[in-house]
Scaffold this motif. Sequence first.
Motif, PDB file in Angstrom:
ATOM      1  N   LEU A  49       0.752  -1.376  -0.001  1.00  0.00           N
ATOM      2  CA  LEU A  49      -0.113   0.052   0.050  1.00  0.00           C
ATOM      3  C   LEU A  49       0.855   1.268   0.323  1.00  0.00           C
ATOM      4  O   LEU A  49       0.277   2.354  -0.245  1.00  0.00           O
ATOM      5  CB  LEU A  49      -0.949  -0.055   1.078  1.00  0.00           C
ATOM      6  CG  LEU A  49      -1.963  -0.989   1.267  1.00  0.00           C
ATOM      7  CD1 LEU A  49      -2.816  -0.946   2.557  1.00  0.00           C
ATOM      8  CD2 LEU A  49      -2.993  -0.765   0.122  1.00  0.00           C
ATOM      9  N   ASN A  50       2.086   1.223   0.344  1.00  0.00           N
ATOM     10  CA  ASN A  50       3.124   2.305   0.439  1.00  0.00           C
ATOM     11  C   ASN A  50       3.849   2.625  -1.030  1.00  0.00           C
ATOM     12  O   ASN A  50       5.236   2.245  -0.649  1.00  0.00           O
ATOM     13  CB  ASN A  50       3.674   2.186   1.756  1.00  0.00           C
ATOM     14  CG  ASN A  50       4.256   3.774   2.036  1.00  0.00           C
ATOM     15  OD1 ASN A  50       3.880   4.715   1.283  1.00  0.00           O
ATOM     16  ND2 ASN A  50       4.938   3.850   2.814  1.00  0.00           N
ATOM     17  N   SER A  51       3.462   2.304  -2.090  1.00  0.00           N
ATOM     18  CA  SER A  51       4.372   2.354  -3.294  1.00  0.00           C
ATOM     19  C   SER A  51       3.977   3.398  -4.247  1.00  0.00           C
ATOM     20  O   SER A  51       2.884   3.855  -4.374  1.00  0.00           O
ATOM     21  CB  SER A  51       4.492   0.981  -3.804  1.00  0.00           C
ATOM     22  OG  SER A  51       3.104   0.744  -4.756  1.00  0.00           O
ATOM     23  N   ILE A 146      -7.434  -4.320   0.408  1.00  0.00           N
ATOM     24  CA  ILE A 146      -7.685  -2.882   0.445  1.00  0.00           C
ATOM     25  C   ILE A 146      -7.012  -2.258  -1.010  1.00  0.00           C
ATOM     26  O   ILE A 146      -7.680  -1.469  -1.507  1.00  0.00           O
ATOM     27  CB  ILE A 146      -6.939  -2.325   1.582  1.00  0.00           C
ATOM     28  CG1 ILE A 146      -7.855  -2.475   2.803  1.00  0.00           C
ATOM     29  CG2 ILE A 146      -6.916  -0.718   1.270  1.00  0.00           C
ATOM     30  CD1 ILE A 146      -7.434  -2.094   4.017  1.00  0.00           C
ATOM     31  N   GLU A 147      -6.059  -2.758  -1.414  1.00  0.00           N
ATOM     32  CA  GLU A 147      -5.370  -2.217  -2.636  1.00  0.00           C
ATOM     33  C   GLU A 147      -6.314  -2.493  -3.828  1.00  0.00           C
ATOM     34  O   GLU A 147      -6.440  -1.719  -4.659  1.00  0.00           O
ATOM     35  CB  GLU A 147      -3.971  -3.156  -2.686  1.00  0.00           C
ATOM     36  CG  GLU A 147      -3.494  -2.324  -4.229  1.00  0.00           C
ATOM     37  CD  GLU A 147      -2.202  -3.202  -4.350  1.00  0.00           C
ATOM     38  OE1 GLU A 147      -1.315  -2.649  -5.343  1.00  0.00           O
ATOM     39  OE2 GLU A 147      -1.784  -3.923  -3.756  1.00  0.00           O
ATOM     40  N   GLY A 148      -7.013  -3.482  -3.714  1.00  0.00           N
ATOM     41  CA  GLY A 148      -7.919  -4.031  -4.797  1.00  0.00           C
ATOM     42  C   GLY A 148      -9.181  -3.019  -4.681  1.00  0.00           C
ATOM     43  O   GLY A 148      -9.974  -2.936  -5.560  1.00  0.00           O
ATOM     44  N   MET A 153     -13.066   3.019  -3.562  1.00  0.00           N
ATOM     45  CA  MET A 153     -12.945   4.058  -2.840  1.00  0.00           C
ATOM     46  C   MET A 153     -12.914   5.360  -3.362  1.00  0.00           C
ATOM     47  O   MET A 153     -13.714   6.186  -2.807  1.00  0.00           O
ATOM     48  CB  MET A 153     -11.789   3.837  -1.767  1.00  0.00           C
ATOM     49  CG  MET A 153     -11.925   2.889  -0.775  1.00  0.00           C
ATOM     50  SD  MET A 153     -10.265   2.438   0.101  1.00  0.00           S
ATOM     51  CE  MET A 153     -10.515   3.442   1.466  1.00  0.00           C
ATOM     52  N   VAL A 154     -12.241   5.656  -4.532  1.00  0.00           N
ATOM     53  CA  VAL A 154     -12.143   6.917  -5.161  1.00  0.00           C
ATOM     54  C   VAL A 154     -13.424   7.223  -6.089  1.00  0.00           C
ATOM     55  O   VAL A 154     -13.979   8.180  -5.954  1.00  0.00           O
ATOM     56  CB  VAL A 154     -11.138   6.641  -6.351  1.00  0.00           C
ATOM     57  CG1 VAL A 154     -11.115   7.915  -7.086  1.00  0.00           C
ATOM     58  CG2 VAL A 154      -9.555   6.811  -5.489  1.00  0.00           C
ATOM     59  N   ARG A 155     -14.119   6.106  -6.731  1.00  0.00           N
ATOM     60  CA  ARG A 155     -15.066   6.054  -7.390  1.00  0.00           C
ATOM     61  C   ARG A 155     -16.292   6.433  -6.578  1.00  0.00           C
ATOM     62  O   ARG A 155     -16.994   7.377  -6.839  1.00  0.00           O
ATOM     63  CB  ARG A 155     -15.403   4.786  -8.097  1.00  0.00           C
ATOM     64  CG  ARG A 155     -16.728   5.021  -9.094  1.00  0.00           C
ATOM     65  CD  ARG A 155     -17.194   3.511  -9.882  1.00  0.00           C
ATOM     66  NE  ARG A 155     -17.191   2.555  -8.882  1.00  0.00           N
ATOM     67  CZ  ARG A 155     -18.074   2.036  -7.884  1.00  0.00           C
ATOM     68  NH1 ARG A 155     -18.991   2.786  -7.943  1.00  0.00           N
ATOM     69  NH2 ARG A 155     -18.089   1.021  -7.194  1.00  0.00           N
ATOM     70  N   LYS A 156     -16.449   5.918  -5.567  1.00  0.00           N
ATOM     71  CA  LYS A 156     -17.836   6.080  -4.440  1.00  0.00           C
ATOM     72  C   LYS A 156     -17.544   7.539  -4.049  1.00  0.00           C
ATOM     73  O   LYS A 156     -18.697   8.212  -3.801  1.00  0.00           O
ATOM     74  CB  LYS A 156     -17.700   4.989  -3.638  1.00  0.00           C
ATOM     75  CG  LYS A 156     -18.318   3.761  -3.985  1.00  0.00           C
ATOM     76  CD  LYS A 156     -18.430   2.678  -3.020  1.00  0.00           C
ATOM     77  CE  LYS A 156     -18.943   1.207  -3.571  1.00  0.00           C
ATOM     78  NZ  LYS A 156     -19.157   0.273  -2.430  1.00  0.00           N
ATOM     79  N   SER A 157     -16.551   8.054  -3.780  1.00  0.00           N
ATOM     80  CA  SER A 157     -16.298   9.412  -3.215  1.00  0.00           C
ATOM     81  C   SER A 157     -16.894  10.500  -4.209  1.00  0.00           C
ATOM     82  O   SER A 157     -17.527  11.220  -3.790  1.00  0.00           O
ATOM     83  CB  SER A 157     -14.907   9.528  -2.806  1.00  0.00           C
ATOM     84  OG  SER A 157     -14.395   8.686  -1.601  1.00  0.00           O
ATOM     85  N   LEU A 158     -16.192  10.201  -5.344  1.00  0.00           N
ATOM     86  CA  LEU A 158     -16.313  11.316  -6.211  1.00  0.00           C
ATOM     87  C   LEU A 158     -17.733  11.218  -6.922  1.00  0.00           C
ATOM     88  O   LEU A 158     -18.068  12.275  -7.737  1.00  0.00           O
ATOM     89  CB  LEU A 158     -15.224  11.146  -7.531  1.00  0.00           C
ATOM     90  CG  LEU A 158     -13.829  11.518  -7.135  1.00  0.00           C
ATOM     91  CD1 LEU A 158     -12.819  11.273  -8.237  1.00  0.00           C
ATOM     92  CD2 LEU A 158     -13.831  12.974  -6.405  1.00  0.00           C
TER      93      LEU A 158
END
Length: 166
Positions: A49-51, A146-148, A153-158
Amino acid sequence: MRIFLLTLLAVGGAYAQKITVEFDQAADFSKYKTFVIRNGQLNSRSPALNSELVKKQIEADIERGLTAKGLTRLTEAGDLNVRYQFGSARRVETEAYPAGWRGWGTRIVRVPYTEGTLVIDLRDPSTRSLVWRGIASQDKSNASKIEGKLDDMVRKSLEKYPPKAK
């Protein structure tokens, strides 16, 4: 059988995403036509997750989401500055199960999981103020799951941008 189905529904809800949106009531969202993605930050002990690849994935998802809303991405000054932060933390939960002869004893099991939170901020550079914030949380999963889920997460927020007028 009924208890089993209720348990499945409860477990499914425990692993769900939670989306929260905040925005400036006085902002005129119709004037925003362009955006620039500024420095995003990742804060996770998990290498998955940190890359740099996770950063690229989040930025591509943000670009896809905002362009679907009619905004255009620029490389220099735009109507909105987009900043994001993603963090994850490892947690351990304990669960008790009946064990032993006739189930009179109790067995304690440690269940590790990861929580992830993505914050997307849209700022108006002319006023230097935050006009919209989306916060997506993914609970009780592992780092690879979570990476998947970052795309969701982005789509539902936007999906909640621009905010509906009240």
